[in-house]
Design a protein around this motif. Structure first.
Motif, PDB file in Angstrom:
ATOM      1  N   ILE A 153       0.841  -1.204   0.000  1.00  0.00           N
ATOM      2  CA  ILE A 153       0.000   0.000   0.000  1.00  0.00           C
ATOM      3  C   ILE A 153       0.875   1.252   0.000  1.00  0.00           C
ATOM      4  O   ILE A 153       0.614   2.217  -0.738  1.00  0.00           O
ATOM      5  N   ALA A 154       1.942   1.234   0.808  1.00  0.00           N
ATOM      6  CA  ALA A 154       2.850   2.383   0.865  1.00  0.00           C
ATOM      7  C   ALA A 154       3.502   2.626  -0.493  1.00  0.00           C
ATOM      8  O   ALA A 154       3.677   3.778  -0.916  1.00  0.00           O
ATOM      9  N   PHE A 155       3.851   1.544  -1.187  1.00  0.00           N
ATOM     10  CA  PHE A 155       4.450   1.671  -2.519  1.00  0.00           C
ATOM     11  C   PHE A 155       3.451   2.295  -3.499  1.00  0.00           C
ATOM     12  O   PHE A 155       3.798   3.197  -4.275  1.00  0.00           O
ATOM     13  N   ILE A 156       2.216   1.816  -3.471  1.00  0.00           N
ATOM     14  CA  ILE A 156       1.177   2.346  -4.357  1.00  0.00           C
ATOM     15  C   ILE A 156       0.993   3.847  -4.131  1.00  0.00           C
ATOM     16  O   ILE A 156       0.911   4.642  -5.078  1.00  0.00           O
ATOM     17  N   GLU A 157       0.937   4.233  -2.872  1.00  0.00           N
ATOM     18  CA  GLU A 157       0.702   5.642  -2.550  1.00  0.00           C
ATOM     19  C   GLU A 157       1.929   6.499  -2.853  1.00  0.00           C
ATOM     20  O   GLU A 157       1.794   7.628  -3.331  1.00  0.00           O
ATOM     21  N   LYS A 158       3.109   5.970  -2.613  1.00  0.00           N
ATOM     22  CA  LYS A 158       4.335   6.693  -2.917  1.00  0.00           C
ATOM     23  C   LYS A 158       4.466   6.943  -4.416  1.00  0.00           C
ATOM     24  O   LYS A 158       4.847   8.039  -4.855  1.00  0.00           O
ATOM     25  N   GLU A 159       4.147   5.906  -5.222  1.00  0.00           N
ATOM     26  CA  GLU A 159       4.245   6.022  -6.680  1.00  0.00           C
ATOM     27  C   GLU A 159       3.043   6.729  -7.290  1.00  0.00           C
ATOM     28  O   GLU A 159       3.019   6.985  -8.485  1.00  0.00           O
ATOM     29  N   GLN A 160       2.035   7.013  -6.467  1.00  0.00           N
ATOM     30  CA  GLN A 160       0.804   7.671  -6.916  1.00  0.00           C
ATOM     31  C   GLN A 160       0.112   6.870  -8.022  1.00  0.00           C
ATOM     32  O   GLN A 160      -0.325   7.402  -9.048  1.00  0.00           O
ATOM     33  N   ILE A 161       0.023   5.574  -7.797  1.00  0.00           N
ATOM     34  CA  ILE A 161      -0.682   4.676  -8.716  1.00  0.00           C
ATOM     35  C   ILE A 161      -2.166   4.698  -8.372  1.00  0.00           C
ATOM     36  O   ILE A 161      -2.547   4.464  -7.220  1.00  0.00           O
TER      37      ILE A 161
END
Length: 336
Positions: A153-161
């Motif tokens: 989830i953190a990766f998704i939000e960081k990458e703004q996916i």
């Protein structure tokens, strides 16, 4: 393609116009970032031109090719100009390395492609003969390690996916977590692929959270418990189960698409010859998404999908290397 008055149904066979594309640019580039979650595998494809009349030994070809729905979607979408990411699990073996290198060579972000020690990469054995349907035996145990954890989830939000493309090889427990996140983040666009008849019903508890669903006629039959017809009755039956916008592909008969109150029925772009059908459905979905995520007219999205499917039918691989956004637009322009 015209709208029959009072029906909301579009039929392509009577289309006499459509000489112009309506291309809109994304005002928010994040919508061009899409994370594909699901299967990455190696496919062992055996095919014989001899009819299988008595399950005997017969001459044919055997190919070892990279496969998996999530991989195919990620590769196709990357070719079509989107920033694509893959989240899957592979074994710590030569097949896992082979798949990772192939994805990275095409520019797919593999930060979430994880190797699991002591496990084997997913394998599919597909066997087909002239005059009969293909059969498949698979081993996908490594995929149970796909989990929708806080770091994902953190990766998704960081990458703004803000777009996900899911196949149904994901475990029920992981689906529950993904759709719980979707429920609290309604801006997240979710494309759900039925994947195979035995998995097609896995996401039925979440149909109202799915933004776009796709299946083929055999997967539709598993969902509806009857053979689907290529008409408005199938739309009514899917809608009675809670499905919103969806696609049903019918092989060489074409495709049925229901978006909002409208239903579209279009024949395929038939290639001169069919080399292999595997991957054509995923290619159609990728082409459709290329336009759909940019809010283009549904008729254009369907035609993009048909171009992608047509080209994939001409290759022995599961992804056609010729595909690109420019190629699709040029091909479609020639047909108009």
């Amino acid at each position: 393609m015209v709208l029959l008055p009072g029906t909301g149904v579009f039929f392509a066979a009577v289309d006499k116009s459509c000489g112009t594309f309506y291309i809109t640019k994304m005002s928010d580039s994040r919508k061009r970032k899409i994370l594909c979650i699901g299967n990455v595998s190696v496919d062992i494809k055996a095919y014989s031109v001899e009819e299988d009349t008595c399950e005997a030994y017969r001459d044919g070809t055997i190919d070892l090719v990279p496969g998996g729905v999530a991989r195919g979607m990620a590769m196709n979408l990357r070719h079509l100009g989107l920033d694509s990411y893959i989240y899957s699990t592979v074994g710590d073996d030569i097949f896992g390395d082979y798949l990772r290198h192939g994805l990275e060579a095409e520019g797919v972000n593999t930060a979430l492609l994880r190797s699991v020690q002591g496990e084997s990469t997913s394998l599919f054995s597909v066997m087909a003969s002239a005059g009969s349907r293909a059969s498949c035996i698979y081993s996908t145990k490594v995929l149970r390690n796909i989990d929708f954890t806080d770091d994902v989830i953190a990766f998704i939000e960081k990458e703004q996916i803000v777009s996900l493309a899911l196949d149904s090889n994901i475990s029920p427990e992981t689906f529950e977590k993904i759709y719980a996140y979707k429920k609290t983040h309604p801006e997240l666009f979710v494309f759900q692929n039925a994947t195979s008849p035995d998995l097609a019903c896995r996401t039925q508890p979440y149909v109202q959270l799915i933004d776009l669903f796709a299946c083929n006629e055999f997967e539709a039959a598993a969902i509806l418990h009857e053979e689907p017809l290529m008409d408005i009755t199938t739309v009514d039956k899917f809608r009675s189960l809670g499905y919103g916008d969806f696609i049903v592909t019918f092989g060489d008969r074409g495709v049925l698409v229901a978006v909002g109150k409208d239903t579209y029925i279009e024949p395929p772009y038939a290639p001169v010859r069919v080399v292999d059908t595997i991957g054509a459905g995923d290619a159609f979905a990728s082409g459709f998404l290329m336009g759909f995520l940019e809010h283009e007219p549904v008729k254009s999205c369907i035609r993009y999908g048909l171009v992608c499917a047509n080209e994939t039918l001409l290759t022995r691989g599961t992804v056609c290397e010729r595909l690109s956004r420019d190629f699709v637009l040029r091909f479609q322009g020639k047909r108009n």
